[in-house]
Design a protein around this motif. Structure first.
Motif, short mmCIF file in Angstrom:
data_model
loop_
_atom_site.label_atom_id
_atom_site.label_comp_id
_atom_site.label_asym_id
_atom_site.label_seq_id
_atom_site.Cartn_x
_atom_site.Cartn_y
_atom_site.Cartn_z
N ALA A 160 5.99 12.68 4.61
CA ALA A 160 5.13 11.75 5.33
C ALA A 160 4.20 12.49 6.29
CB ALA A 160 5.97 10.71 6.08
N SER A 161 4.62 13.66 6.72
CA SER A 161 3.79 14.45 7.63
C SER A 161 2.46 14.84 6.99
CB SER A 161 4.55 15.71 8.09
OG SER A 161 4.89 16.52 6.99
N GLY A 191 0.77 -1.23 0.00
CA GLY A 191 0.00 0.00 0.00
C GLY A 191 0.80 1.28 0.00
N ALA A 192 2.01 1.25 0.61
CA ALA A 192 2.79 2.48 0.73
C ALA A 192 4.26 2.16 0.96
CB ALA A 192 2.27 3.34 1.89
N VAL A 193 5.10 3.14 0.64
CA VAL A 193 6.54 3.03 0.84
C VAL A 193 7.01 4.27 1.60
CG1 VAL A 193 8.81 2.89 -0.28
CG2 VAL A 193 6.84 1.74 -1.32
N ILE A 194 7.89 4.04 2.57
CA ILE A 194 8.51 5.09 3.38
C ILE A 194 9.98 5.20 2.98
CG2 ILE A 194 9.10 5.79 5.75
CD1 ILE A 194 6.05 5.58 5.26
N VAL A 195 10.50 6.42 2.94
CA VAL A 195 11.93 6.60 2.69
C VAL A 195 12.44 7.78 3.51
CG1 VAL A 195 11.71 8.12 0.66
CG2 VAL A 195 13.73 6.67 0.90
N LEU A 196 13.64 7.63 4.02
CA LEU A 196 14.36 8.71 4.68
C LEU A 196 15.51 9.04 3.74
CD1 LEU A 196 15.05 10.57 7.05
CD2 LEU A 196 16.28 8.65 8.08
N GLY A 197 15.46 10.22 3.14
CA GLY A 197 16.49 10.51 2.15
C GLY A 197 16.50 11.97 1.72
N GLU A 198 17.20 12.20 0.64
CA GLU A 198 17.41 13.54 0.11
C GLU A 198 16.10 14.18 -0.34
OE1 GLU A 198 20.34 15.20 0.07
OE2 GLU A 198 21.25 13.49 1.08
N ALA A 199 15.78 15.31 0.25
CA ALA A 199 14.52 16.00 -0.02
C ALA A 199 14.40 16.49 -1.46
CB ALA A 199 14.35 17.17 0.94
N ASP A 200 15.53 16.69 -2.13
CA ASP A 200 15.48 17.16 -3.51
C ASP A 200 15.59 16.02 -4.52
OD1 ASP A 200 18.12 16.59 -2.95
OD2 ASP A 200 18.92 18.38 -3.93
N TYR A 201 15.65 14.76 -4.07
CA TYR A 201 15.79 13.63 -4.97
C TYR A 201 14.52 12.79 -5.06
CZ TYR A 201 17.76 9.38 -7.07
OH TYR A 201 18.00 8.31 -7.89
N TYR A 202 14.01 12.34 -3.94
CA TYR A 202 12.90 11.38 -3.93
C TYR A 202 11.56 11.92 -4.42
CZ TYR A 202 16.03 7.97 -1.96
OH TYR A 202 17.07 7.10 -1.80
N MET A 231 9.80 10.82 3.99
CA MET A 231 8.79 10.86 2.94
C MET A 231 8.04 9.53 2.82
SD MET A 231 11.13 12.87 0.17
CE MET A 231 12.70 12.40 0.88
N ALA A 232 6.92 9.61 2.15
CA ALA A 232 6.10 8.43 1.89
C ALA A 232 5.49 8.54 0.50
CB ALA A 232 5.00 8.30 2.94
N GLN A 233 5.06 7.40 0.00
CA GLN A 233 4.34 7.35 -1.27
C GLN A 233 3.26 6.29 -1.15
OE1 GLN A 233 4.97 6.12 -5.92
NE2 GLN A 233 6.70 7.02 -4.87
N GLU A 234 2.06 6.67 -1.52
CA GLU A 234 0.98 5.69 -1.57
C GLU A 234 1.08 4.91 -2.87
OE1 GLU A 234 -2.75 7.49 0.87
OE2 GLU A 234 -2.44 8.32 -1.16
N LEU A 235 1.09 3.60 -2.77
CA LEU A 235 1.04 2.74 -3.95
C LEU A 235 -0.40 2.40 -4.29
CD1 LEU A 235 4.03 0.37 -3.14
CD2 LEU A 235 4.02 2.41 -4.58
N LYS A 236 -1.25 2.42 -3.26
CA LYS A 236 -2.70 2.27 -3.41
C LYS A 236 -3.29 3.62 -3.03
CE LYS A 236 -2.98 -2.59 -2.01
NZ LYS A 236 -3.50 -3.50 -0.96
#
Length: 171
Positions: A130-131, A111-122, A147-152
């Motif tokens: 994610a907030s 359903g979703a993916v979380i990443v901790l990374g470069e704010a100007d890349y992802y 950050m997060a991304q909804e896959l669904k």
């Protein structure tokens, strides 16, 4: 450069270790991959490699995590690490790994993916703070880097909570 992305195979392990070691300047991420491979946190089919001319040149790994609220929890994936042989940085290989990994994770029903990374890349791959969904990191980080991304579509709606990384991250 003609790059293909495929599932990691056992014979790729040493190449993946070397790539992560070189890309991050130490064995911490390479050791993390080894720990995750042996754990139940590993997301089957989501350890991918980039290959060119028969040589492994990049790697991405997705693992299962939880978003924890007071009385509920939800499964998500965490993207970490993604690494490319340093001399090949800037050629879109990491991006191709991320795109293919997200596509495969969606096809597998996550359903979703979380990443901790470069704010100007992802964000170019569809990640947002994610907030936005009131999903929090378990430790202090800049808001724009978690950050997060909804896959669904709508998966994170109403799922405010704190991410619990797999124990293998030792966070």
């Amino acid at each position: 450069m003609n790059v293909t992305v495929r599932e990691e195979r056992p014979e790729d392990n040493i190449h993946v270790f070397v790539i992560n070691n070189e890309a991050f300047g130490g064995a911490e991420e390479a050791d993390l991959v080894e720990r995750l491979r042996k754990s139940t946190s590993s997301a089957p089919g989501l350890s991918l490699v980039a290959e060119a001319k028969g040589k492994v040149i990049g790697h991405i790994l997705f693992s299962k995590c939880q978003i924890i609220a007071e009385d509920e929890s939800w499964e998500a994936l965490v993207l970490a690490p993604v690494a490319v042989t340093p001399i090949l940085h800037g050629r879109g290989i990491g991006g191709k790994l991320i795109q293919e990994g997200l596509k495969k994770a969606k096809a597998l029903g996550y359903g979703a993916v979380i990443v901790l990374g470069e704010a100007d890349y992802y964000p170019r791959f569809g990640f947002e703070k994610a907030s936005k969904w009131e999903v929090k990191c378990p430790f202090e980080v800049p808001d724009e880097c978690f950050m997060a991304q909804e896959l669904k579509p709508g998966y994170l709606e109403g799922k405010a909570g704190t991410v619990r990384y797999p124990i293998e991250f030792q966070i």
